[in-house]
Design a protein around this motif. Structure first.
Motif, mmCIF file in Angstrom:
data_model
loop_
_atom_site.group_PDB
_atom_site.id
_atom_site.type_symbol
_atom_site.label_atom_id
_atom_site.label_comp_id
_atom_site.label_asym_id
_atom_site.label_seq_id
_atom_site.Cartn_x
_atom_site.Cartn_y
_atom_site.Cartn_z
ATOM 1 N N GLU A 1 0.846 -1.017 0.201
ATOM 2 C CA GLU A 1 0.055 0.223 -0.173
ATOM 3 C C GLU A 1 0.761 1.048 0.181
ATOM 4 N N LEU A 2 1.981 0.951 1.153
ATOM 5 C CA LEU A 2 3.349 2.238 0.885
ATOM 6 C C LEU A 2 3.272 2.616 -1.143
ATOM 7 N N GLN A 3 3.364 1.682 -1.660
ATOM 8 C CA GLN A 3 4.556 1.274 -3.109
ATOM 9 C C GLN A 3 2.968 2.164 -3.658
ATOM 10 N N LEU A 4 2.325 1.910 -3.354
ATOM 11 C CA LEU A 4 1.064 1.956 -4.249
ATOM 12 C C LEU A 4 1.671 3.819 -4.266
ATOM 13 N N GLN A 5 1.105 4.114 -2.559
ATOM 14 C CA GLN A 5 0.995 5.658 -2.557
ATOM 15 C C GLN A 5 1.756 5.883 -3.007
ATOM 16 N N ASN A 6 3.649 6.161 -3.200
ATOM 17 C CA ASN A 6 4.754 6.267 -3.585
ATOM 18 C C ASN A 6 4.701 6.160 -5.124
ATOM 19 N N ALA A 7 3.338 4.989 -6.328
ATOM 20 C CA ALA A 7 3.607 4.746 -7.107
ATOM 21 C C ALA A 7 2.543 6.517 -7.648
ATOM 22 N N ARG A 8 2.110 6.525 -7.471
ATOM 23 C CA ARG A 8 0.043 7.361 -7.704
ATOM 24 C C ARG A 8 0.979 8.630 -7.848
ATOM 25 N N ILE A 9 1.769 9.425 -6.740
ATOM 26 C CA ILE A 9 2.697 10.788 -6.016
ATOM 27 C C ILE A 9 3.954 10.712 -7.892
ATOM 28 N N ASN A 10 4.127 9.653 -7.557
ATOM 29 C CA ASN A 10 5.373 9.635 -9.411
ATOM 30 C C ASN A 10 4.517 10.070 -10.259
ATOM 31 N N LEU A 11 3.544 9.449 -10.407
ATOM 32 C CA LEU A 11 2.061 9.626 -11.327
ATOM 33 C C LEU A 11 1.956 11.145 -11.838
ATOM 34 N N GLU A 12 1.757 11.232 -10.770
ATOM 35 C CA GLU A 12 1.231 13.333 -10.808
ATOM 36 C C GLU A 12 1.965 12.987 -11.017
ATOM 37 N N ILE B 1 1.417 2.185 -15.341
ATOM 38 C CA ILE B 1 1.655 1.178 -15.191
ATOM 39 C C ILE B 1 2.795 0.356 -13.904
ATOM 40 N N ALA B 2 3.326 1.433 -13.636
ATOM 41 C CA ALA B 2 3.864 0.892 -12.192
ATOM 42 C C ALA B 2 2.687 1.384 -10.953
ATOM 43 N N VAL B 3 1.876 2.441 -11.038
ATOM 44 C CA VAL B 3 1.085 2.170 -10.300
ATOM 45 C C VAL B 3 -0.005 1.033 -10.640
ATOM 46 N N ARG B 4 -0.004 0.516 -11.357
ATOM 47 C CA ARG B 4 -1.193 -0.396 -12.540
ATOM 48 C C ARG B 4 -1.058 -1.883 -12.141
ATOM 49 N N GLN B 5 0.813 -2.083 -11.942
ATOM 50 C CA GLN B 5 1.135 -3.107 -11.576
ATOM 51 C C GLN B 5 1.383 -3.582 -9.821
ATOM 52 N N LEU B 6 1.260 -2.293 -9.028
ATOM 53 C CA LEU B 6 1.174 -2.273 -7.468
ATOM 54 C C LEU B 6 -0.290 -2.581 -7.337
ATOM 55 N N GLU B 7 -1.441 -1.896 -8.198
ATOM 56 C CA GLU B 7 -2.616 -2.017 -7.772
ATOM 57 C C GLU B 7 -3.085 -4.082 -8.096
ATOM 58 N N LEU B 8 -2.321 -4.342 -9.697
ATOM 59 C CA LEU B 8 -2.486 -5.501 -10.092
ATOM 60 C C LEU B 8 -2.103 -6.806 -7.906
#
Length: 469
Positions: A97-108, A260-267
């Motif tokens: 969940e922390l990795q996903l939060q960081n990936a979402r910030i990188n996406l923004e 893609i990084a966000v989707r991978q972590l969501e998956l």
């Protein structure tokens, strides 16, 4: 000899009369090793092939986590019925969940960069115009230094020197006049002196400006002007070389990578939960809460126990007669009196060779079941590969063959006669007669040493106790 044949026929007629008296059984067998008679009749003739195997679920799913981790929760136990989509177990996902939060910030951040590049692309025409103007201005400044002062500028500078001298002279006259006036106030004298000082300063500035205008540019000034020109030219070349479409495309790719990084972590978060893909029953749970879950062995096994099937291996000679859709009887070895309906659903296109023998796996699905029949039981399977309704049948041992022609022995009056017949479909014990016999004919079967099942009829004399088939 004729007398003996008539005697045998008489006994056969007596046996046939006993058949009629005992309920019309179609055939009669006398004592062991004695002849048997059979009344030709019409019946359903079936040809079957058989095999054995173990019942197994049609759907058996081994579920495992695609990633290793610590098991946070197990929601089911062995024997539980579950529905498709039901969560069975899940891993600890706090780190994910922390990795996903960081990936979402990188996406923004990537999206913001894309917006910035797109804005720069829109302002590019204005940036090019400004760069071209700066280059022209730097070139003009360098050219002016190299060409020297303009004559008109020189004349202006000279005139400014003269004007400043006149102003100084007037200030001095005014000061002297003020100083020579009797009773002049001290402040007026100081003010007049200040005007002289200011006029002197202006005269000096004018002189220096004139000297500057008449002097040649220094090497430092030329280098500075040349550096400014080079910088302006490089800036223009950089802007001209830039392709805003490529910059936008690169920024878009960076956004896609972040997505893609966000989707991978969501998956991965989704895969941290075991979800039942089908309805079924839990047959195995190999994980425990707080324990580790790997990616190798199944964590939970599901089976659809409502749809059982059995795979039997048939030899080449039998599998040639089998095809999907044929009916079958399934008989559990533990319950030999139980007959379950089945149907062939698949025939393997390629055989499996074991110790030089080729067998073909054939799958039979149960069309009915009973609570006492369970997966894993050993069963016998009989596949009905052919069926003929209302066929004229006699026992197979009634037919003899000589020179490629089939014969049966028929009782005609008080005599027996061998007549040629044309044989059709052959079953395990019975055979179809296409030509040569009629329903109701009495055929004589050859003697057998095995007692047959049927209705036992007492018969004295030559035949002794008999049995009708």
């Amino acid at each position: 000899m004729v007398k003996r044949r008539g005697r045998i026929a008489a006994f056969l007629l007596l046996a046939l009369s006993l058949v009629t008296a005992c309920g019309g059984s179609p055939a009669a067998q006398t004592g062991q090793g004695q002849p048997t008679v059979y009344r030709v009749r019409r019946d359903t003739l079936e040809v079957r092939v058989s095999g054995s195997g173990n019942l197994q679920p049609h759907t058996l799913v081994n579920l495992s986590f695609p990633q290793s981790g610590i098991v946070r929760k197990v929601y089911v136990r062995v024997g539980d019925s579950v529905k498709a989509g039901q969560v069975l177990a899940e891993l600890d996902t706090r780190d994910l969940e922390l990795q996903l939060q960081n990936a979402r910030i990188n996406l923004e951040i990537a999206r913001a960069r894309l917006a910035q590049v797109q804005a720069s692309a829109r302002s590019r025409p204005a940036d090019l115009a400004a760069a071209q103007a700066a280059l022209a201005n730097a070139q003009a400044s360098l050219d002016a230094l190299k060409a020297g002062p303009d004559p008109r500028d020189l004349e202006i500078a000279r005139l400014n020197v003269e004007v400043s001298k006149n102003a100084l002279w007037q200030a001095q006259l005014s000061r002297d006049k003020t100083a020579g006036t009797p009773g002049v106030a001290s402040v007026d004298l100081q003010l007049a002196q200040a005007r002289v000082g200011q006029a002197e300063l202006q005269a000096e500035i004018a002189r220096l400006q004139y000297e500057k205008a008449t002097s040649n540019p220094t090497e430092q000034q030329l280098k500075a002007a040349e550096a400014s020109l080079a910088q302006a030219r490089a800036n223009l070349i950089r802007l001209q070389a830039q392709d805003p479409n490529l910059d936008i495309q690169l920024a878009q790719y960076q956004v896609q990578q972040a997505e893609i990084a966000v989707r991978q972590l969501e998956l991965r978060l989704e895969q941290a939960r075991l979800i039942a893909p089908v309805d079924g029953v839990v047959t195995a749970v190999n994980i425990a809460e707080g324990g580790s879950a790997g990616t190798g062995a199944p964590a939970i096994t599901l089976a659809d126990l409502n749809q059982l099937e059995v795979v039997v291996n048939l030899p080449e000679v039998d599998v040639a007669q089998v095809m999907p859709g044929q009916e079958a009887e399934v008989i559990p070895e533990a319950m030999p009196n139980t007959r379950l309906k089945g149907r062939v659903v698949a025939v393997a296109p390629v055989g499996v060779q074991t110790q030089g023998v080729v067998n073909f796996p054939v799958t039979i699905a149960l069309e009915e079941s009973t609570p006492s029949v369970r997966a894993g039981m050993t069963v016998q399977v009989q596949i009905i590969v052919a069926r003929r309704e209302n066929a004229l049948v006699v026992p197979r041992r009634a037919v003899t063959t000589r020179g490629g022609q089939a014969f049966v022995t028929v009782l005609r009056g008080d005599q027996t006669e061998q007549i040629p017949v044309r044989v059709g479909m052959r079953g395990d014990t019975m055979v179809e007669i296409l030509e040569g016999l009629r329903e109701g004919d009495i055929v004589v079967l050859p003697a057998t040493t095995a007692a047959a099942q049927g209705t036992r009829v007492p018969g004295p004399g030559f035949f002794g106790p008999g049995m009708f088939r």
